[in-house]
Write a protein that holds these residues in place. Structure first.
Motif, PDB file in Angstrom:
ATOM      1  N   THR B  22      12.550  20.786 -90.214  1.00 20.13           N
ATOM      2  CA  THR B  22      11.480  21.196 -90.460  1.00 20.13           C
ATOM      3  C   THR B  22      10.729  21.309 -88.685  1.00 20.13           C
ATOM      4  O   THR B  22       9.635  21.681 -88.745  1.00 20.13           O
ATOM      5  CB  THR B  22      10.380  20.122 -90.865  1.00 20.13           C
ATOM      6  OG1 THR B  22      10.898  18.535 -90.738  1.00 20.13           O
ATOM      7  CG2 THR B  22      10.292  19.835 -92.513  1.00 20.13           C
ATOM      8  N   HIS B  23      11.808  21.016 -88.337  1.00 16.79           N
ATOM      9  CA  HIS B  23      11.999  21.403 -86.718  1.00 16.79           C
ATOM     10  C   HIS B  23      12.383  22.234 -86.270  1.00 16.79           C
ATOM     11  O   HIS B  23      13.483  22.894 -87.119  1.00 16.79           O
ATOM     12  CB  HIS B  23      11.582  19.859 -85.820  1.00 16.79           C
ATOM     13  CG  HIS B  23      12.940  19.925 -85.931  1.00 16.79           C
ATOM     14  ND1 HIS B  23      13.416  18.304 -86.616  1.00 16.79           N
ATOM     15  CD2 HIS B  23      13.878  19.741 -85.015  1.00 16.79           C
ATOM     16  CE1 HIS B  23      14.879  18.474 -86.737  1.00 16.79           C
ATOM     17  NE2 HIS B  23      15.127  18.490 -85.071  1.00 16.79           N
ATOM     18  N   LYS B  93      11.575  30.438 -88.104  1.00 14.31           N
ATOM     19  CA  LYS B  93      10.924  29.259 -88.139  1.00 14.31           C
ATOM     20  C   LYS B  93       9.889  29.116 -87.011  1.00 14.31           C
ATOM     21  O   LYS B  93       8.692  28.080 -87.212  1.00 14.31           O
ATOM     22  CB  LYS B  93      12.209  28.348 -87.234  1.00 14.31           C
ATOM     23  CG  LYS B  93      12.130  26.987 -88.028  1.00 14.31           C
ATOM     24  CD  LYS B  93      12.607  26.602 -88.912  1.00 14.31           C
ATOM     25  CE  LYS B  93      12.831  24.947 -89.862  1.00 14.31           C
ATOM     26  NZ  LYS B  93      12.680  25.483 -91.099  1.00 14.31           N
ATOM     27  N   SER B 100       1.676  27.227 -89.762  1.00 13.94           N
ATOM     28  CA  SER B 100       1.441  25.776 -90.046  1.00 13.94           C
ATOM     29  C   SER B 100       0.422  24.756 -89.449  1.00 13.94           C
ATOM     30  O   SER B 100       0.299  24.081 -89.101  1.00 13.94           O
ATOM     31  CB  SER B 100       2.815  25.075 -90.122  1.00 13.94           C
ATOM     32  OG  SER B 100       3.031  25.044 -89.515  1.00 13.94           O
TER      33      SER B 100
END
Lengths: 199, 196
Positions: B22-23, B93, B100
């Motif tokens: 997620t990072h 990414k 987001s």
């Protein structure tokens, strides 16, 4: 299968057995033997990205039997043992142990050679396993319904127990994606139904 | 046995891991440099092999050399694909993180100067795109709100914000009853916490 597709790139790194068809002085390093000539007839495992083009390109000689630089055989993942096992019961073979990108490798090999029978076995394998995967994916999602809510519950049910766990561990990358999609789909469907009922 | 393309493969394995995170993990500067160096070495080899031919190389007369050249060429091409795919995975990414609503400054530890620039410019593009629809927040939550007003606690000082009902000063550990739409961004960025 785009140029940037990570799984496709990793599939291309899978190795297949190749046989060189001519002596090449500068390629000894491929056989772990730099400074020696790579002899014609040497068998080496080469990654797909290299083997494919070497097998297709021909030596450019003008005579009748212009041959390619290398010939290749099917990798052991598609060898006779595996194929016989798949014929017996596709669900009993952990494909991941053969290759993490089993289907990617297989379709690639199908593009390069014409093995009708093997293609038929693979097709049947995928169809049989796909329905089994769908079944497991529903079971995992379904368990959530009875249990209370929460991640912990879901995680503890991911195992499904004995045989199922074994089967799921043997999924190749493509099948894993399929499983995840089926699982997420079932859960999303259920969540939506629940939220409709609440209103 | 180490072979041409092995380093590139390592890079792609990093990319594969990155996809599931997620990072953004740290940039593999050393690995990228090594792969680029491998390409330069291969190119040098090709150039020195072809030099004596003065541009009149005939593959059918020198089959073994033609094969060596092909292997070198394919290795370079493979490395190029690995390098491009690795960087593309990272920019994908970064774009995801921009959408987001992550704070660009929070990311900067893991990214290179070039990537930081990319994020900034992509952020500008996104802002310009969103600017066309001032009454809709394109990056807002897709969850329909249950309540118009919610309780929030301030996790980090966020300064003063303007709302329909006047200014609120968000100091750490204070609690407010505010309109959800006014603070959605701040929740996403981790300044505020929504209280049940």
């Amino acid at each position: 299968m785009s140029y940037y597709d990570i799984d496709s790139i990793l599939t291309d790194a899978e190795k297949i057995p190749c046989t060189f068809q001519l002596d090449i002085p500068d390629l000894g390093y491929l056989d772990n033997n730099p400074s020696h000539t790579l002899k014609s007839g040497t068998r080496i495992q080469l990654p797909l990205w290299l083997a494919e083009m070497l097998a297709i390109a021909n030596t450019g000689s003008l005579d009748e039997q212009a041959k390619s630089f290398v010939t290749f055989d099917l990798p052991s993942a598609l060898g006779n043992d595996v194929v016989q096992a798949l014929k017996a019961d596709p669900r009993a073979v952990p494909l991941r142990d053969q290759s993490p990108h089993f289907y990617g490798l297989a379709t690639h090999m199908m593009d390069l050679s014409e093995e009708q029978e093997l293609a038929a076995v693979l097709r049947k394998t995928f169809v049989t396993r796909a329905s089994e995967i769908a079944l497991h994916a529903r079971k995992v999602g379904g368990a959530n319904q009875h249990g209370a809510k929460g991640q912990a519950d879901e995680a503890s049910n991911l195992g499904v127990g004995g045989a199922g766990e074994e089967f799921l561990r043997g999924l190749d990358e493509w099948e894993r994606k399929l499983f995840r999609k089926a699982h997420d789909g079932t859960r999303a469907g259920k969540e939506w139904m629940d939220s409709v009922k609440k209103r | 046995m180490p072979m041409y393309g092995d380093l590139g493969n390592k890079l792609v394995q990093h990319a594969k891991r990155t996809q599931n995170l997620t990072h953004l993990p740290p940039y593999q500067a050393e690995l990228v440099r090594s792969v680029a160096r491998e390409v330069r070495d291969l190119d040098k080899d090709v150039a020195s092999m072809l030099e004596p031919f003065q541009g009149s190389f005939d593959p059918s007369a020198h089959q073994a050399m033609a094969c060596t050249l092909l292997v070198n060429h394919l290795s370079m091409r493979r490395n190029k694909r690995c390098l491009l795919a690795y960087h593309r995975t990272r920019t994908d990414k970064l774009e995801e993180l921009v959408w987001s609503g992550y704070d660009v400054l929070d990311l900067s530890a893991q990214q290179t100067a070039g990537e930081e620039d990319y994020v900034r410019q992509y952020g500008d593009l996104l802002a310009a795109y969103k600017g066309q629809w001032t009454d809709i927040d394109l990056t807002g939550s897709l969850e329909p709100p249950r309540d118009l007003f919610i309780d929030v606690r301030v996790l980090k000082d966020a300064g003063e914000i303007q709302t329909e009902y006047g200014a609120i000063n968000l100091t750490k550990n204070s609690q407010f009853y505010v309109r959800q739409g006014d603070v959605e961004r701040l929740i996403a960025q981790g300044y505020l916490q929504k209280l049940a």
